[in-house]
Design an enzyme around this catalytic site. Sequence first.
Site, PDB file in Angstrom:
ATOM      1  N   TRP A 155     -21.688  14.735   9.647  1.00  0.00           N
ATOM      2  CA  TRP A 155     -20.582  14.459   8.734  1.00  0.00           C
ATOM      3  C   TRP A 155     -20.786  15.165   7.400  1.00  0.00           C
ATOM      4  CZ3 TRP A 155     -18.840   8.625   8.873  1.00  0.00           C
ATOM      5  CH2 TRP A 155     -18.412   8.325  10.180  1.00  0.00           C
ATOM      6  N   GLU A 203      -5.447  -3.734  -1.459  1.00  0.00           N
ATOM      7  CA  GLU A 203      -5.924  -4.910  -0.724  1.00  0.00           C
ATOM      8  C   GLU A 203      -6.958  -5.716  -1.500  1.00  0.00           C
ATOM      9  OE1 GLU A 203      -5.421  -1.925   0.542  1.00  0.00           O
ATOM     10  OE2 GLU A 203      -4.812  -1.984   2.643  1.00  0.00           O
ATOM     11  N   THR A 242       0.873  -1.183   0.000  1.00  0.00           N
ATOM     12  CA  THR A 242       0.000   0.000   0.000  1.00  0.00           C
ATOM     13  C   THR A 242       0.904   1.226   0.000  1.00  0.00           C
ATOM     14  OG1 THR A 242      -0.023   0.065   2.402  1.00  0.00           O
ATOM     15  CG2 THR A 242      -1.773  -1.201   1.354  1.00  0.00           C
ATOM     16  N   LYS A 265     -16.144  16.565  10.321  1.00  0.00           N
ATOM     17  CA  LYS A 265     -17.152  16.388  11.366  1.00  0.00           C
ATOM     18  C   LYS A 265     -17.542  17.754  11.911  1.00  0.00           C
ATOM     19  CE  LYS A 265     -15.470  11.817  12.260  1.00  0.00           C
ATOM     20  NZ  LYS A 265     -14.060  11.502  12.213  1.00  0.00           N
TER      21      LYS A 265
HETATM   22  P1  ADP Z   1      -3.564   3.665  -0.706  1.00  0.00           P
HETATM   23  O1  ADP Z   1      -4.751   3.238   0.099  1.00  0.00           O
HETATM   24  O2  ADP Z   1      -2.324   3.234  -0.055  1.00  0.00           O
HETATM   25  O3  ADP Z   1      -3.610   5.097  -1.155  1.00  0.00           O
HETATM   26  P2  ADP Z   1      -4.709   2.356  -2.954  1.00  0.00           P
HETATM   27  O4  ADP Z   1      -4.274   2.660  -4.308  1.00  0.00           O
HETATM   28  O5  ADP Z   1      -4.942   0.960  -2.587  1.00  0.00           O
HETATM   29  O6  ADP Z   1      -3.579   2.880  -2.060  1.00  0.00           O
HETATM   30  O7  ADP Z   1      -5.951   3.269  -2.607  1.00  0.00           O
HETATM   31  C1  ADP Z   1      -7.210   2.770  -2.296  1.00  0.00           C
HETATM   32  C2  ADP Z   1      -8.121   3.894  -1.930  1.00  0.00           C
HETATM   33  O8  ADP Z   1      -8.235   4.820  -2.997  1.00  0.00           O
HETATM   34  C3  ADP Z   1      -9.534   3.491  -1.644  1.00  0.00           C
HETATM   35  O9  ADP Z   1      -9.675   2.986  -0.338  1.00  0.00           O
HETATM   36  C4  ADP Z   1     -10.289   4.785  -1.864  1.00  0.00           C
HETATM   37  O10 ADP Z   1     -10.226   5.630  -0.727  1.00  0.00           O
HETATM   38  C5  ADP Z   1      -9.521   5.427  -2.970  1.00  0.00           C
HETATM   39  N1  ADP Z   1     -10.190   5.215  -4.260  1.00  0.00           N
HETATM   40  C6  ADP Z   1      -9.907   4.313  -5.197  1.00  0.00           C
HETATM   41  N2  ADP Z   1     -10.714   4.438  -6.254  1.00  0.00           N
HETATM   42  C7  ADP Z   1     -11.568   5.452  -5.967  1.00  0.00           C
HETATM   43  C8  ADP Z   1     -12.666   6.069  -6.653  1.00  0.00           C
HETATM   44  N3  ADP Z   1     -13.051   5.707  -7.875  1.00  0.00           N
HETATM   45  N4  ADP Z   1     -13.317   7.072  -6.016  1.00  0.00           N
HETATM   46  C9  ADP Z   1     -12.944   7.482  -4.784  1.00  0.00           C
HETATM   47  N5  ADP Z   1     -11.926   6.957  -4.109  1.00  0.00           N
HETATM   48  C10 ADP Z   1     -11.235   5.945  -4.685  1.00  0.00           C
END
Ligand code: ADP
Length: 542
Positions: free
Chosen positions: A444, A331, A186, A439
């Site tokens: 929210w 993940e 990640t 918040k």
């Molecule tokens: P990291 O969590 O380490 O930044 P990731 O690439 O796995 O790496 O990111 C996943 C996160 O990216 C998701 O949990 C979400 O918050 C965000 N995300 C991914 N795709 C979208 C999307 N289409 N719209 C909004 N958020 C997104």
Amino acid sequence: MNGQMMQMPLLTSSLLVHAERHHGDQQVVSRRVEGDIHRYTYTDLARRTRQLAKAIVALGLGDGVRIGTLAWNGYRHMELYYAVSGAGRVLNTINPRLHADQVTYIADHAENQVLFFDLTFLPLVESIASRVKTVRHFVAMIDKDQMPASTSIPNLLCYEDLTASQDDQFTWPPLDEQEAATLCYTSGTTGNPKGVLYSHRSTLLHTFAAALPDSLNCSASDAILPVVPMFHVNAWGLPYAACMTGAKLVFPGAGLDGKSLFELFESEGVTMAAGVPTVWQGLLNHVQGLGLKFSTMRRTVIGGSACPPAMLRAFEEDYGVHVIHAWGMTELSPLGTVCAFKAKHQAQTPEQRQAVQAKQGRAVFGVDMKIVNPDGDELPCDGQQAGDLLVRGHWVVSRYFREEGTGHLQDGWFPTGDVAKIDSDGYMQITDRSKDVIKSGGEWIGSIDLENIAMAHPSVMMAACIAAKHSKWDERPLLVVVKKPGAVLSREELLAFYDGKIAKWWTPDDVVFVDTIPLGATGKVLKHRLRDQYENHLLRSA
Ligand code: ADP
């Protein structure tokens, strides 16, 4: 009674065998760090991959050993994808945009024994070569005649020499499908990166799902350009889906600016691309500035962050490019949801359809999802209530690499850290990451909605909305905005733009205009940095 069908392990090598046998003349095109365009076929890819696999085995590395890469999207990286996993070793694609300390952390944590790298990253590798603990061989992914003349890197090998040292008489071993194939970390926006170890089985099942029509919709008549890097969750699975479907692959290398991408789209007849919104913003700026049109591009997958509705509209209406909005995570290998229409949307107006597309989409079969309240009770799919998004499925992490147990799961579900709504048709919409929610007086406010509105203003290039401390309401929304070059825009004008688009009390309290917004290694806004800088802004200005 058992079924009586053949039992064949689901292995990544089978994808390459299929591509060679059934799509052998299909092309794989790469913009190389050498500066030129390289072109070969799946037959060539399969042959060289077998040579490379044989060379990796000859290096004397045991089964399951981790092999790292620091590389752009290109054919050599593709060869490594298949050679390393296919030979029963584990490919660890490291994000070269991370800080050298984090790259070192990942290489050590993964216990990489070999590190392959594109020459672009020579300075990075030189800076970490004496620090990484387990790497025995460094391999420069370049021809012999372009190897660096002098370098402090010990045991430096040449990729092309290594590959050429073996013939292609190599049979892919019949591995257990549960064995690990690749390892991605990640991006570690908070804390150290965590490793997610994908199996051959999870990768194959993810590939089937990714290729489906209501998913990324890949086919043999496509030319796919993954802008999303191969070090970012396996380029969202496209290197596998392309072999499964026999699509042409076009790799952009280091040329991720709008001009380079557009040239490659046009010269290679690209029909489909995939990437994060920040990359598409660069491409749109380029084509808009020069009045260009795409001649072959039919659709683009946008994910990683929310696709702003203004970007969606520009692609759909101005360029006839269909936007496929998708959501996922490291993940999740990464696909969780994809936004494809249902039959009932076909007759809707463009505005209604775009409102659907602005959502992150429906669960892809293989991943189940639900939203829950803070007590863990499931919330209804009414499109109104937002809750913590939980998922489970065939390609969802059960535990992190080298971490004990599955303590982070909730009754077998993986908590994504995202806050979302799900409507009665099953379309999920992310309202925020839980740590980014604002918040305000016990209520929210979702920052993504507020950002999307700002991004729809013609003078705004980029916008991020953060929680700023407030003496009365605890937190209130603060907008941080980069204006388009030459644009004139006042705080009052931008805040007035919110009128009628959102509940009045959601309107941001203030706007800070900045030259740039900090982005992380995968192109996402680093909100914690903005918060560090501006969280007291409203207290100061009160
Ligand atoms: P990291 O969590 O380490 O930044 P990731 O690439 O796995 O790496 O990111 C996943 C996160 O990216 C998701 O949990 C979400 O918050 C965000 N995300 C991914 N795709 C979208 C999307 N289409 N719209 C909004 N958020 C997104």
